[in-house]
Design an enzyme around this catalytic site. Structure first.
Site, PDB file in Angstrom:
ATOM      1  N   ARG A  62       0.863  -1.190   0.000  1.00  0.00           N
ATOM      2  CA  ARG A  62       0.000   0.000   0.000  1.00  0.00           C
ATOM      3  C   ARG A  62       0.893   1.232   0.000  1.00  0.00           C
ATOM      4  O   ARG A  62       1.926   1.266   0.681  1.00  0.00           O
ATOM      5  CB  ARG A  62      -0.909   0.037   1.238  1.00  0.00           C
ATOM      6  CG  ARG A  62      -2.100  -0.895   1.204  1.00  0.00           C
ATOM      7  CD  ARG A  62      -3.149  -0.508   0.140  1.00  0.00           C
ATOM      8  NE  ARG A  62      -4.297  -1.409   0.139  1.00  0.00           N
ATOM      9  CZ  ARG A  62      -4.411  -2.493  -0.631  1.00  0.00           C
ATOM     10  NH1 ARG A  62      -3.467  -2.817  -1.500  1.00  0.00           N
ATOM     11  NH2 ARG A  62      -5.499  -3.247  -0.566  1.00  0.00           N
TER      12      ARG A  62
ATOM     13  N   GLU B  54      -4.286   7.189  -4.524  1.00  0.00           N
ATOM     14  CA  GLU B  54      -4.554   6.685  -5.880  1.00  0.00           C
ATOM     15  C   GLU B  54      -5.850   7.269  -6.426  1.00  0.00           C
ATOM     16  O   GLU B  54      -6.786   7.466  -5.650  1.00  0.00           O
ATOM     17  CB  GLU B  54      -4.647   5.146  -5.834  1.00  0.00           C
ATOM     18  CG  GLU B  54      -3.326   4.528  -5.430  1.00  0.00           C
ATOM     19  CD  GLU B  54      -3.371   2.998  -5.333  1.00  0.00           C
ATOM     20  OE1 GLU B  54      -4.406   2.404  -5.663  1.00  0.00           O
ATOM     21  OE2 GLU B  54      -2.364   2.413  -4.919  1.00  0.00           O
TER      22      GLU B  54
ATOM     23  N   HIS C 221      -1.239  -0.081  -9.689  1.00  0.00           N
ATOM     24  CA  HIS C 221      -1.899  -0.989  -8.735  1.00  0.00           C
ATOM     25  C   HIS C 221      -2.454  -2.229  -9.448  1.00  0.00           C
ATOM     26  O   HIS C 221      -3.670  -2.437  -9.509  1.00  0.00           O
ATOM     27  CB  HIS C 221      -3.014  -0.253  -7.979  1.00  0.00           C
ATOM     28  CG  HIS C 221      -3.407  -0.962  -6.710  1.00  0.00           C
ATOM     29  ND1 HIS C 221      -3.917  -0.312  -5.617  1.00  0.00           N
ATOM     30  CD2 HIS C 221      -3.356  -2.282  -6.345  1.00  0.00           C
ATOM     31  CE1 HIS C 221      -4.172  -1.181  -4.655  1.00  0.00           C
ATOM     32  NE2 HIS C 221      -3.827  -2.398  -5.071  1.00  0.00           N
TER      33      HIS C 221
HETATM   34  P1  NAP Z   1      -0.590 -11.364   5.209  1.00  0.00           P
HETATM   35  O1  NAP Z   1      -0.489 -12.802   4.836  1.00  0.00           O
HETATM   36  O2  NAP Z   1      -1.482 -10.987   6.346  1.00  0.00           O
HETATM   37  O3  NAP Z   1       0.884 -10.839   5.489  1.00  0.00           O
HETATM   38  C1  NAP Z   1       1.183  -9.648   6.129  1.00  0.00           C
HETATM   39  C2  NAP Z   1       2.371  -9.878   7.029  1.00  0.00           C
HETATM   40  O4  NAP Z   1       2.752  -8.630   7.592  1.00  0.00           O
HETATM   41  C3  NAP Z   1       2.083 -10.831   8.208  1.00  0.00           C
HETATM   42  O5  NAP Z   1       3.149 -11.724   8.329  1.00  0.00           O
HETATM   43  C4  NAP Z   1       1.995  -9.886   9.392  1.00  0.00           C
HETATM   44  O6  NAP Z   1       2.411 -10.463  10.608  1.00  0.00           O
HETATM   45  C5  NAP Z   1       2.992  -8.827   8.991  1.00  0.00           C
HETATM   46  N1  NAP Z   1       2.789  -7.576   9.708  1.00  0.00           N
HETATM   47  C6  NAP Z   1       1.634  -6.932   9.978  1.00  0.00           C
HETATM   48  N2  NAP Z   1       1.880  -5.788  10.626  1.00  0.00           N
HETATM   49  C7  NAP Z   1       3.218  -5.722  10.787  1.00  0.00           C
HETATM   50  C8  NAP Z   1       4.088  -4.787  11.403  1.00  0.00           C
HETATM   51  N3  NAP Z   1       3.617  -3.698  11.983  1.00  0.00           N
HETATM   52  N4  NAP Z   1       5.419  -5.042  11.345  1.00  0.00           N
HETATM   53  C9  NAP Z   1       5.892  -6.152  10.781  1.00  0.00           C
HETATM   54  N5  NAP Z   1       5.112  -7.074  10.188  1.00  0.00           N
HETATM   55  C10 NAP Z   1       3.798  -6.851  10.208  1.00  0.00           C
HETATM   56  O7  NAP Z   1      -1.066 -10.500   3.968  1.00  0.00           O
HETATM   57  P2  NAP Z   1      -0.777 -10.779   2.417  1.00  0.00           P
HETATM   58  O8  NAP Z   1      -1.863 -11.624   1.843  1.00  0.00           O
HETATM   59  O9  NAP Z   1       0.629 -11.213   2.240  1.00  0.00           O
HETATM   60  O10 NAP Z   1      -0.983  -9.294   1.828  1.00  0.00           O
HETATM   61  C11 NAP Z   1      -0.137  -8.253   2.232  1.00  0.00           C
HETATM   62  C12 NAP Z   1      -0.606  -6.921   1.683  1.00  0.00           C
HETATM   63  O11 NAP Z   1      -0.363  -6.863   0.293  1.00  0.00           O
HETATM   64  C13 NAP Z   1      -2.109  -6.635   1.799  1.00  0.00           C
HETATM   65  O12 NAP Z   1      -2.427  -6.109   3.070  1.00  0.00           O
HETATM   66  C14 NAP Z   1      -2.341  -5.627   0.707  1.00  0.00           C
HETATM   67  O13 NAP Z   1      -2.236  -4.326   1.230  1.00  0.00           O
HETATM   68  C15 NAP Z   1      -1.202  -5.872  -0.268  1.00  0.00           C
HETATM   69  N6  NAP Z   1      -1.654  -6.346  -1.602  1.00  0.00           N
HETATM   70  C16 NAP Z   1      -1.464  -5.542  -2.679  1.00  0.00           C
HETATM   71  C17 NAP Z   1      -1.812  -6.010  -3.928  1.00  0.00           C
HETATM   72  C18 NAP Z   1      -1.595  -5.169  -5.148  1.00  0.00           C
HETATM   73  O14 NAP Z   1      -2.399  -5.233  -6.064  1.00  0.00           O
HETATM   74  N7  NAP Z   1      -0.525  -4.409  -5.237  1.00  0.00           N
HETATM   75  C19 NAP Z   1      -2.383  -7.270  -4.093  1.00  0.00           C
HETATM   76  C20 NAP Z   1      -2.566  -8.050  -2.968  1.00  0.00           C
HETATM   77  C21 NAP Z   1      -2.192  -7.578  -1.709  1.00  0.00           C
HETATM   78  P3  NAP Z   1       1.599 -11.647  11.335  1.00  0.00           P
HETATM   79  O15 NAP Z   1       2.113 -12.884  10.696  1.00  0.00           O
HETATM   80  O16 NAP Z   1       1.965 -11.515  12.765  1.00  0.00           O
HETATM   81  O17 NAP Z   1       0.145 -11.388  11.076  1.00  0.00           O
HETATM   82  C1  GLV Z   2      -5.160  -5.352  -3.658  1.00  0.00           C
HETATM   83  O1  GLV Z   2      -4.565  -4.355  -3.546  1.00  0.00           O
HETATM   84  C2  GLV Z   2      -5.457  -6.242  -2.579  1.00  0.00           C
HETATM   85  O2  GLV Z   2      -5.210  -5.879  -1.412  1.00  0.00           O
HETATM   86  O3  GLV Z   2      -5.978  -7.321  -2.862  1.00  0.00           O
END
Ligand code: NAP
Ligand code: GLV
Length: 314
Positions: free
Chosen positions: A231, A260, A278
């Site tokens: 983000r 955005e 994005h």
């Molecule tokens: P996820 O599996 O929940 O992974 C997030 C990780 O970050 C978890 O390991 C979490 O720790 C850790 N975390 C949370 N807060 C933290 C902090 N303050 N300091 C250090 N680590 C922290 O989520 P994901 O599925 O990988 O997705 C991650 C992010 O990608 C989403 O939130 C979204 O914003 C973004 N995204 C963007 C796109 C795009 O189109 N560009 C697409 C998909 C996702 P814990 O293991 O303790 O929970």
């Molecule tokens: C896209 O940005 C998502 O969080 O799935």
């Protein structure tokens, strides 16, 4: 009510069970508040702000807000909780697509792909040059993954063929994943100081807002590459532009921005930043998987069953 639009893999499934109002491309807050009255389910996406006012406009029949995204910083989850409304998201189905875009941005930034293409398309390429567009190699480098969850760890997995040293920082430890991928878990400051590439995969929340600010950029290795597909709010873009301009960072690759679809002029003016709109989850497979998961969550909740992928469920 689908605030904007849901691919057919989800909308057709919803239409088999419910009366569906699909809004189209625009999601103006005022119009949404008028349309949502009486809805039992609201399908939102990262461009739709779901706040107390929208929930109140929906009224007491609203049972579920199903986000067409894994990130849910667009939703006031506390406001949903106060009203007993289920919130769901779309984890896993977009993990690989987003991780692949991340690796693409690492390579594009380090090998100056955008700059090279702009040069060629402008008709300014005069032929092979020994010293032209020299970049950095990903192979053999140290890669720091900030947020070792689903997408962060998949990035680590995809990088195995590049023979990199993996570092990670995460809120909680994931010992099995860390040892499977050979990733060393470190505090953020240490990771920043040791990494040639830093890639961000933590969610945006008050704790992670501007996680990468002037001070964090100063801690990074001189000439490092920063990639953000999570983000925009994780990075202070003014500080980033300064670090790219004065050469502290070699390059950056960004898929997400603070406001955005606005992209800061100071970033647009720089050659050493690759900017994508994005599009982390923008593959047919991921988007169909997300749409289907949205629909299955709505169907489950409205049938009185537990949601498949809850963010919050009473
Ligand atoms: P996820 O599996 O929940 O992974 C997030 C990780 O970050 C978890 O390991 C979490 O720790 C850790 N975390 C949370 N807060 C933290 C902090 N303050 N300091 C250090 N680590 C922290 O989520 P994901 O599925 O990988 O997705 C991650 C992010 O990608 C989403 O939130 C979204 O914003 C973004 N995204 C963007 C796109 C795009 O189109 N560009 C697409 C998909 C996702 P814990 O293991 O303790 O929970
Ligand atoms: C896209 O940005 C998502 O969080 O799935």
């Amino acid at each position: 009510m689908i605030a904007r639009y849901l691919p057919q893999a989800g909308s057709a499934l919803l239409a088999q069970h419910f009366e569906v109002d699909e809004g189209g491309a625009e999601a103006v807050a005022e119009a949404l508040r008028a349309r949502v009255a009486g809805a039992a389910a609201l399908v939102s996406d990262p461009t739709v702000r779901v706040d107390g006012a929208l929930l109140d406009a929906a009224g007491g029949l609203l049972k579920v807000v199903a986000n067409f995204a894994v990130g849910y910083d667009n939703i006031d989850v506390d406001a949903c909780q106060e009203r007993g409304i289920v919130v769901t998201n779309t984890p896993d189905v977009l993990t690989n697509a987003t991780a692949e875009l991340t690796v693409g941005l690492m390579l594009a930034a380090a090998r100056r792909l955008g700059e090279g293409e702009r040069l060629l398309r402008a008709g300014n390429w005069t032929g092979w040059e020994p010293g032209q567009l020299l970049g950095r190699e990903l192979s053999g480098s140290v890669v720091g993954i900030v947020g070792f969850g689903r997408i962060g760890s998949r990035v680590g997995e995809l990088l195995r063929g590049f023979d990199v040293t993996l570092l990670c920082t995460s809120r909680s430890s994931h010992p099995e994943e860390e040892s499977r991928l050979g990733a060393e878990r470190l505090p953020l400051d240490e990771l920043l100081a040791r990494s040639d590439f830093v890639t961000l995969h933590v969610p945006l929340d008050p704790e992670t807002h501007h996680l990468i600010d002037d001070a964090a950029l100063d801690r990074m290795k001189h000439g490092a590459v920063l990639v953000n597909t999570s983000r925009g709010g994780l990075v202070d873009s003014t500080a980033l532009a300064r670090a790219l301009e004065d050469g502290r960072l070699f390059a950056a690759g960004l898929d997400v921005y603070d406001h955005e679809p606005d992209v800061p002029d100071e970033l647009l003016a720089l050659e050493n930043v690759v900017l994508t709109p994005h599009m982390g989850s923008a593959t047919s497979r991921a988007r169909d998987g997300m749409a289907e998961l949205v629909a299955r969550n709505v169907i489950a909740v409205l049938a009185g069953r537990a949601p498949l992928t809850p963010v919050y469920a009473p």
